[in-house]
Design a protein around this motif. Structure first.
Motif, PDB file in Angstrom:
ATOM      1  N   THR A 147       0.862  -1.186   0.000  1.00 58.45           N
ATOM      2  CA  THR A 147       0.000   0.000   0.000  1.00 58.45           C
ATOM      3  C   THR A 147       0.895   1.232   0.000  1.00 58.45           C
ATOM      4  O   THR A 147       1.843   1.319   0.787  1.00 58.45           O
ATOM      5  N   VAL A 148       0.620   2.168  -0.906  1.00 59.27           N
ATOM      6  CA  VAL A 148       1.407   3.400  -1.012  1.00 59.27           C
ATOM      7  C   VAL A 148       0.471   4.596  -0.862  1.00 59.27           C
ATOM      8  O   VAL A 148      -0.757   4.465  -0.953  1.00 59.27           O
ATOM      9  N   ASN A 149       1.065   5.753  -0.641  1.00 65.75           N
ATOM     10  CA  ASN A 149       0.304   6.999  -0.572  1.00 65.75           C
ATOM     11  C   ASN A 149       0.660   7.872  -1.769  1.00 65.75           C
ATOM     12  O   ASN A 149       1.848   8.048  -2.074  1.00 65.75           O
ATOM     13  N   VAL A 150      -0.346   8.396  -2.437  1.00 68.35           N
ATOM     14  CA  VAL A 150      -0.105   9.279  -3.582  1.00 68.35           C
ATOM     15  C   VAL A 150       0.385  10.627  -3.054  1.00 68.35           C
ATOM     16  O   VAL A 150      -0.242  11.226  -2.178  1.00 68.35           O
ATOM     17  N   VAL A 151       1.512  11.106  -3.610  1.00 63.09           N
ATOM     18  CA  VAL A 151       2.050  12.399  -3.167  1.00 63.09           C
ATOM     19  C   VAL A 151       2.028  13.453  -4.286  1.00 63.09           C
ATOM     20  O   VAL A 151       2.172  14.637  -4.019  1.00 63.09           O
ATOM     21  N   GLN A 152       1.842  13.010  -5.534  1.00 66.80           N
ATOM     22  CA  GLN A 152       1.811  13.976  -6.642  1.00 66.80           C
ATOM     23  C   GLN A 152       0.967  13.447  -7.787  1.00 66.80           C
ATOM     24  O   GLN A 152       1.126  12.289  -8.197  1.00 66.80           O
ATOM     25  N   TYR A 153       0.053  14.291  -8.271  1.00 66.12           N
ATOM     26  CA  TYR A 153      -0.718  13.973  -9.484  1.00 66.12           C
ATOM     27  C   TYR A 153       0.096  14.525 -10.642  1.00 66.12           C
ATOM     28  O   TYR A 153       0.292  15.735 -10.754  1.00 66.12           O
ATOM     29  N   VAL A 154       0.614  13.627 -11.509  1.00 70.39           N
ATOM     30  CA  VAL A 154       1.541  14.060 -12.556  1.00 70.39           C
ATOM     31  C   VAL A 154       0.798  14.481 -13.823  1.00 70.39           C
ATOM     32  O   VAL A 154       0.916  15.615 -14.283  1.00 70.39           O
ATOM     33  N   GLN A 155       0.012  13.572 -14.399  1.00 71.75           N
ATOM     34  CA  GLN A 155      -0.748  13.935 -15.602  1.00 71.75           C
ATOM     35  C   GLN A 155      -1.837  12.914 -15.890  1.00 71.75           C
ATOM     36  O   GLN A 155      -1.676  11.727 -15.602  1.00 71.75           O
ATOM     37  N   PRO A 156      -2.962  13.374 -16.449  1.00 66.60           N
ATOM     38  CA  PRO A 156      -4.021  12.430 -16.826  1.00 66.60           C
ATOM     39  C   PRO A 156      -3.645  11.677 -18.092  1.00 66.60           C
ATOM     40  O   PRO A 156      -2.878  12.173 -18.917  1.00 66.60           O
TER      41      PRO A 156
END
Length: 259
Positions: free
Chosen positions: A8-17
């Motif tokens: 299980t990881v945590n999202v830290v950055q939304y890069v691109q759709p």
């Protein structure tokens, strides 16, 4: 309860759709410093697509096919608040919680059957597995296969197990074959289906199936519109897969006839 070892990881950055995907997946960075293609629980088919993606991917891995690592990815509510695109903003808002990430294969290219030939044993395993999981979305129009480091990688199993969109009638699917296998992109190369049967039936054991269904996150199985409890759904996926393995010869004959 035996389970798979899924990180299980945590999202830290939304890069691109990734706008070529109908459900608007995205490339994200997680707290382990890796990039993932994130499949959102707030997308059109909801958590059912994530469940199908997870089960299909782990079954493919179990029979020796190449599948990017699958992780459970926590998304908090901060991302929707800073996203200017309203469509993406809504998607992020409805996807707070546990989503599904596939390790991002940098520089991978979409499989093109006119350019790349797949060996018969690999093609046969993909075709027979897709028949077992009723994957309607592996066609020449949309292969959902990648070539990375000159090898075939399996992605996007989210359209499988379509019986789970109508739980009251799911048992009707237990004895059905899969006529849509006629449209499978790898069917012309799938000349080793008897070999594929041997691989699949020896490696997808009842215990492997249980380990996979036990690993489905509990909250992916909770939906106010569904008539089954999470435990009943896990049992249904398990029963379905065991039933399909029990009729594998019929599925092979159907694929051979289609080819």
């Amino acid at each position: 309860m035996n389970k798979l070892d899924v990180r299980t990881v945590n999202v830290v950055q939304y890069v691109q759709p990734l706008r070529e995907g109908g459900s608007l997946p995205a490339i994200v960075k997680a707290d382990d410093d890796f990039l993932y293609v994130l499949k959102f629980r707030g997308a059109g088919q909801g958590t059912k697509a994530l469940i199908a993606e997870f089960i299909g991917g782990e079954l493919a891995r179990a029979i020796g096919l190449k599948v990017p690592e699958l992780v459970f990815a926590n998304l908090d509510d901060s991302f929707s608040k800073t996203e200017p695109d309203e469509e993406i903003q809504d998607l992020l808002k409805f996807s707070v919680g546990l989503n599904l990430g596939l390790h991002y294969l940098s520089s991978a290219i979409t499989f093109d059957p006119l350019v790349t030939t797949v060996d018969a044993k690999t093609a046969s395993k993909v075709v027979l597995l897709d028949s077992i999981i009723s994957n309607i979305d592996r066609t020449a129009k949309n292969t959902n296969l990648l070539i990375w480091n000159q090898e075939l990688w399996i992605i996007d199993n989210g359209a499988s197990f379509y019986f789970h969109h109508n739980w009251p009638l799911w048992k009707n699917h237990l004895t059905r074959t899969f006529p849509l296998i006629k449209d499978h992109v790898l069917l012309p190369q799938a000349t080793e289906l008897d070999y594929a049967k041997q691989e699949i039936t020896s490696k997808i054991t009842p215990q492997i199936i249980k380990n996979i269904t036990n690993s489905i996150p509990e909250d992916w199985l909770i939906n106010q519109t569904d008539s089954l409890t999470p435990a009943q759904m896990r049992a249904a996926y398990t029963t379905y897969l065991n039933a399909k393995l029990g009729m594998v010869d019929a599925l092979i004959n159907e694929a051979k006839d289609a080819r």
